[in-house]
Design a protein around this motif. Structure first.
Motif, mmCIF file in Angstrom:
data_model
loop_
_atom_site.group_PDB
_atom_site.id
_atom_site.type_symbol
_atom_site.label_atom_id
_atom_site.label_comp_id
_atom_site.label_asym_id
_atom_site.label_seq_id
_atom_site.Cartn_x
_atom_site.Cartn_y
_atom_site.Cartn_z
ATOM 1 N N LYS A 313 -8.109 3.115 0.911
ATOM 2 C CA LYS A 313 -6.864 2.169 0.774
ATOM 3 C C LYS A 313 -7.154 1.160 -0.192
ATOM 4 N N ARG A 324 -0.775 -2.543 -1.523
ATOM 5 C CA ARG A 324 -1.153 -1.601 -1.544
ATOM 6 C C ARG A 324 -1.301 -0.268 -1.496
ATOM 7 N N ASP A 326 -2.608 3.904 -1.478
ATOM 8 C CA ASP A 326 -3.686 4.769 -0.917
ATOM 9 C C ASP A 326 -3.823 6.132 -2.065
ATOM 10 N N GLN A 348 -9.827 -5.180 -2.923
ATOM 11 C CA GLN A 348 -10.628 -4.775 -1.606
ATOM 12 C C GLN A 348 -10.306 -2.841 -1.287
ATOM 13 N N TYR A 350 -11.325 -0.014 0.912
ATOM 14 C CA TYR A 350 -11.332 0.483 1.917
ATOM 15 C C TYR A 350 -11.246 2.465 2.337
ATOM 16 N N ASN A 352 -12.214 5.298 4.972
ATOM 17 C CA ASN A 352 -11.622 5.123 6.281
ATOM 18 C C ASN A 352 -11.428 4.565 6.917
ATOM 19 N N ASP A 353 -10.721 3.473 6.426
ATOM 20 C CA ASP A 353 -10.878 2.465 7.219
ATOM 21 C C ASP A 353 -12.147 1.158 7.312
ATOM 22 N N GLN A 354 -12.709 1.179 6.756
ATOM 23 C CA GLN A 354 -14.037 0.297 6.587
ATOM 24 C C GLN A 354 -14.647 0.033 5.321
ATOM 25 N N LEU A 355 -14.487 -1.544 4.826
ATOM 26 C CA LEU A 355 -14.121 -2.086 4.121
ATOM 27 C C LEU A 355 -15.549 -2.149 3.142
ATOM 28 N N VAL A 356 -15.727 -1.310 2.563
ATOM 29 C CA VAL A 356 -16.459 -0.824 1.832
ATOM 30 C C VAL A 356 -16.729 -1.890 -0.535
ATOM 31 N N GLU A 358 -15.816 -5.809 -2.463
ATOM 32 C CA GLU A 358 -14.524 -6.565 -2.544
ATOM 33 C C GLU A 358 -15.089 -7.162 -4.216
#
Length: 361
Positions: A313, A324, A326, A348, A350, A352-356, A358
């Motif tokens: 994301k 956004r 995807d 930003q 993400y 699998n819903d984890q911010l990696v 930025e």
């Protein structure tokens, strides 16, 4: 010469006779009306000028009367009418014979049809059974079949020759891609669908055209392309390019390539930097603060053992708000995103819903 003079004198004598005859008739008619009205010859009311006027008026009346009688005769004469024969389902030659035997004129138009085999009549105008005058045109719509054909192998054929062939079959060229190959420059390397595929009118084909063995190739026509499509194309060819924003008044062209340099067909390579003029809708400040960039992010370091699908994301923020994007990967490599940014932007990422990741852009 004597013969010509004779016929000339004869013609003038005939003309004088009819002139005298019409004048006498006009005189009789004039005197008749004068007697009815009680006007004598001595009355100055009927002068020589008046007689001449009445004479020409009488001639005009006789001419109109003869014309009127002829037109009435034409209108009252019954016209010859015939019944339109039924040719639907007939072979073209049989249909033409039917029409001509009915003293009508056939006009043939070829159309694609799934219902009737090639060479048979699908429909006709006027419809069968109508009564029309002789000599009227009857339009016959003859089937050319489904129009299906086998796509030939165009390898090594000139681009323009292939364009003409596909156009004659009603097939559209959705895009032309330029690739480096050993085929001669400007010739077809391959197609999609590939040779041997069955196509019909209305289908689309992608043509891959050789740029030769060198890394240069003709500039394609990208006017009307969206900015992301144009930028990704040049990126795929490892071509450095420049984007210039252009003010526009039509919001439909916001983010669309308005023009480019070099022009279509001019050779470009890694030594040439094409310039894309991309439209921006808004005032001067909006145009000056809008940028079109390609954002890259390496994601391979975020791969995890045992994970088969990665849901990525991307949130893009600027002064206009946040949007956004995807994407789904089965293997994390490099993320490439063409972006339209106004002012200072932030990206930003993400996984699998984890911010990696930025970044400011």
């Amino acid at each position: 010469m004597r013969i010509m003079n004779f016929f000339s004198n004869l013609a003038w004598r005939i003309f004088d006779f009819f002139k005298w005859l019409f004048y006498k008739i006009a005189t009789v008619v004039t005197e008749f009306f004068m007697n009815i009205l009680g006007i004598t010859k001595e009355t100055d009311l009927i002068t020589s000028e008046t007689r001449k006027f009445l004479f020409f008026l009488f001639v005009a009346f006789i001419t109109f009367f003869i014309f009127f009688v002829i037109m009435v005769a034409i209108l009252l004469t019954p016209s010859q009418t015939v019944m339109v024969p039924d040719t639907v389902g007939d072979e073209l030659l049989d249909a033409i014979i039917k029409i001509e035997n009915s003293r009508l004129i056939p006009n043939v138009e070829v159309v694609v049809s799934e219902e009737k085999p090639r060479g048979f009549i699908i429909r006709q105008i006027p419809s069968p059974g109508n009564t029309v005058r002789e000599g009227k045109t009857v339009k016959l719509f003859v089937s050319m079949g489904s129009g299906e054909f086998i796509l030939p192998d165009f390898s090594g054929k000139p681009l323009e020759e292939v364009r003409l062939f596909l156009s004659s079959k009603g097939v559209y060229i959705s895009s032309v891609e330029y690739v480096q190959s050993d085929y001669g420059e400007g010739t077809i390397v391959k197609t999609y669908p590939s040779a041997g595929a069955k196509l019909k009118p209305g289908n689309q084909v992608v043509l891959y055209v050789s740029t030769g063995s060198s890394s240069s190739f003709p500039m394609p026509n990208m006017i009307g392309f969206s900015y992301d499509k144009a930028m990704l194309f040049l990126e795929s060819k490892n071509i450095n390019y420049k984007v210039t924003t252009v003010p526009i008044t039509d919001p439909a062209n916001d983010g669309v390539v308005i023009d480019h340099i070099p022009r279509e067909g001019e050779m470009i390579s890694q030594d040439v930097t094409p310039e894309l003029m991309v439209g921006v809708f808004g005032d001067e400040n909006v145009v000056q603060t809008t940028r079109f960039v390609v954002y890259r992010a390496g994601l391979s370091q975020f791969s995890k053992e045992g994970v088969n699908i990665y849901y990525v994301k991307v949130l893009i923020s600027d002064v206009t708000g946040t949007r956004r994007v995807d994407k789904t990967f089965d293997k994390l490599t490099t993320l490439v995103l063409p972006l339209k940014i106004r002012g200072i932007g932030k990206v930003q990422i993400y996984i699998n819903d984890q911010l990696v990741k930025e970044d400011n852009i």
